[in-house]
Design a protein around this motif. Sequence first.
Motif, PDB file in Angstrom:
ATOM      1  N   GLU A   1       1.414   4.096  -3.004  1.00  0.00           N
ATOM      2  CA  GLU A   1       1.085   5.494  -2.743  1.00  0.00           C
ATOM      3  C   GLU A   1       2.243   6.413  -3.110  1.00  0.00           C
ATOM      4  O   GLU A   1       2.039   7.524  -3.598  1.00  0.00           O
ATOM      5  CB  GLU A   1       0.707   5.693  -1.275  1.00  0.00           C
TER       6      GLU A   1
ATOM      7  N   ARG B   1       0.834  -1.204   0.000  1.00  0.00           N
ATOM      8  CA  ARG B   1       0.000   0.000   0.000  1.00  0.00           C
ATOM      9  C   ARG B   1       0.873   1.260   0.000  1.00  0.00           C
ATOM     10  O   ARG B   1       0.656   2.186  -0.785  1.00  0.00           O
ATOM     11  CB  ARG B   1      -0.927   0.021   1.212  1.00  0.00           C
ATOM     12  N   GLN B   2       1.872   1.295   0.891  1.00  0.00           N
ATOM     13  CA  GLN B   2       2.752   2.460   0.968  1.00  0.00           C
ATOM     14  C   GLN B   2       3.568   2.624  -0.305  1.00  0.00           C
ATOM     15  O   GLN B   2       3.757   3.744  -0.797  1.00  0.00           O
ATOM     16  CB  GLN B   2       3.674   2.336   2.179  1.00  0.00           C
TER      17      GLN B   2
ATOM     18  N   GLN C   1      -8.369   1.851  -7.974  1.00  0.00           N
ATOM     19  CA  GLN C   1      -9.433   2.836  -8.163  1.00  0.00           C
ATOM     20  C   GLN C   1      -9.830   2.927  -9.636  1.00  0.00           C
ATOM     21  O   GLN C   1     -10.842   3.543  -9.973  1.00  0.00           O
ATOM     22  CB  GLN C   1      -8.984   4.208  -7.647  1.00  0.00           C
TER      23      GLN C   1
ATOM     24  N   ARG D   1       4.337   1.201 -11.015  1.00  0.00           N
ATOM     25  CA  ARG D   1       3.119   0.860 -10.273  1.00  0.00           C
ATOM     26  C   ARG D   1       2.489  -0.400 -10.846  1.00  0.00           C
ATOM     27  O   ARG D   1       2.108  -1.322 -10.116  1.00  0.00           O
ATOM     28  CB  ARG D   1       2.093   1.994 -10.341  1.00  0.00           C
TER      29      ARG D   1
ATOM     30  N   PRO E   1     -10.789  -1.285  -3.706  1.00  0.00           N
ATOM     31  CA  PRO E   1     -10.189   0.028  -3.973  1.00  0.00           C
ATOM     32  C   PRO E   1      -9.547   0.645  -2.731  1.00  0.00           C
ATOM     33  O   PRO E   1     -10.125   0.633  -1.642  1.00  0.00           O
ATOM     34  CB  PRO E   1     -11.389   0.872  -4.431  1.00  0.00           C
ATOM     35  N   LYS E   2      -8.340   1.131  -2.912  1.00  0.00           N
ATOM     36  CA  LYS E   2      -7.603   1.851  -1.875  1.00  0.00           C
ATOM     37  C   LYS E   2      -7.034   3.117  -2.502  1.00  0.00           C
ATOM     38  O   LYS E   2      -7.066   3.287  -3.724  1.00  0.00           O
ATOM     39  CB  LYS E   2      -6.446   0.993  -1.331  1.00  0.00           C
ATOM     40  N   ARG E   3      -6.497   3.969  -1.667  1.00  0.00           N
ATOM     41  CA  ARG E   3      -5.888   5.177  -2.196  1.00  0.00           C
ATOM     42  C   ARG E   3      -4.743   4.812  -3.153  1.00  0.00           C
ATOM     43  O   ARG E   3      -3.827   4.099  -2.778  1.00  0.00           O
ATOM     44  CB  ARG E   3      -5.356   6.039  -1.044  1.00  0.00           C
ATOM     45  N   ASN E   4      -4.836   5.297  -4.387  1.00  0.00           N
ATOM     46  CA  ASN E   4      -3.832   5.065  -5.432  1.00  0.00           C
ATOM     47  C   ASN E   4      -3.671   3.589  -5.780  1.00  0.00           C
ATOM     48  O   ASN E   4      -2.629   3.164  -6.277  1.00  0.00           O
ATOM     49  CB  ASN E   4      -2.463   5.635  -5.019  1.00  0.00           C
TER      50      ASN E   4
END
Length: 263
Positions: A107, A103-104, A230, A115, A224-227
């Motif tokens: 981001e 996750r980090q 999505q 990515r 879905p998570k931040r970046n």
Amino acid sequence: MPLFTIREIPEEILDDVGTIRTLCFPTQGHTSDVAVIKAARGTFVIKRAKGERFSVWLAREAKVLKALSASSLPIPAVYRFQENKHRNEAWALLEYIEGEPLRQALEKETNEDKRQQMIFRFGEMLAKIHATPCPRELMGRKPWLDEMLDKAADYLAHGDVDGTRELLDSLKKKRPTPGPSTLIHGDFTIDNILVRDGNIVGVIDWSNGAFGDPRYDAALAIRPKRNAFQHESDVHTFFKGYGQKPITKEEYTYFANGLYEFF
């Protein structure tokens, strides 16, 4: 504020690691207190679970990791597990794997090609898990979904879950079409994957590892998570790495927005 002090750590674990030099607490979930320690005999992870439910989960994680210790999966070794019935808690001493949660990494990564490479490898890792033979001791006495629905009902009865009685009734009535079972991680999210230099170096938090429905892992992976996830392109890349066609919207809804609400 530390989640626990050196004085609280069982003597047996202190004997294993030697004199502790530093004790730090990375951001983790709510099922256990996790510390990374640097000690005379190396760097380790210590986990403490409090209360009956979370202690059982930590015991299960230790069992799963030990059962899979001979596999080629990048998982931490278990050096010690012990329970303290009097204090209603459990402790585990685990191997430390140097890396950061996926996750980090996602981001922070501004290069879209990199990515996508990490997301592709995320899918590849899930394929590797599902292709790993499931040890006999991890197979339940009844079908995996039956066990999960039983646990969901128990957790609902004792409160502290996001799911509702109406949702549970719906999950029982509208089960997905049965498919082949495999070894599953049971919480395959970008928080439980460790990466270093863009490569996956560890898969952690195995308390829900079992012989179960691989679609559950796939559904949790693409939440879905931040970046992350999505956009449909991430989902496409993940399943390209996984090597199989995407799960259906109905399967995703059942597992990620349904069953997972109780866990």
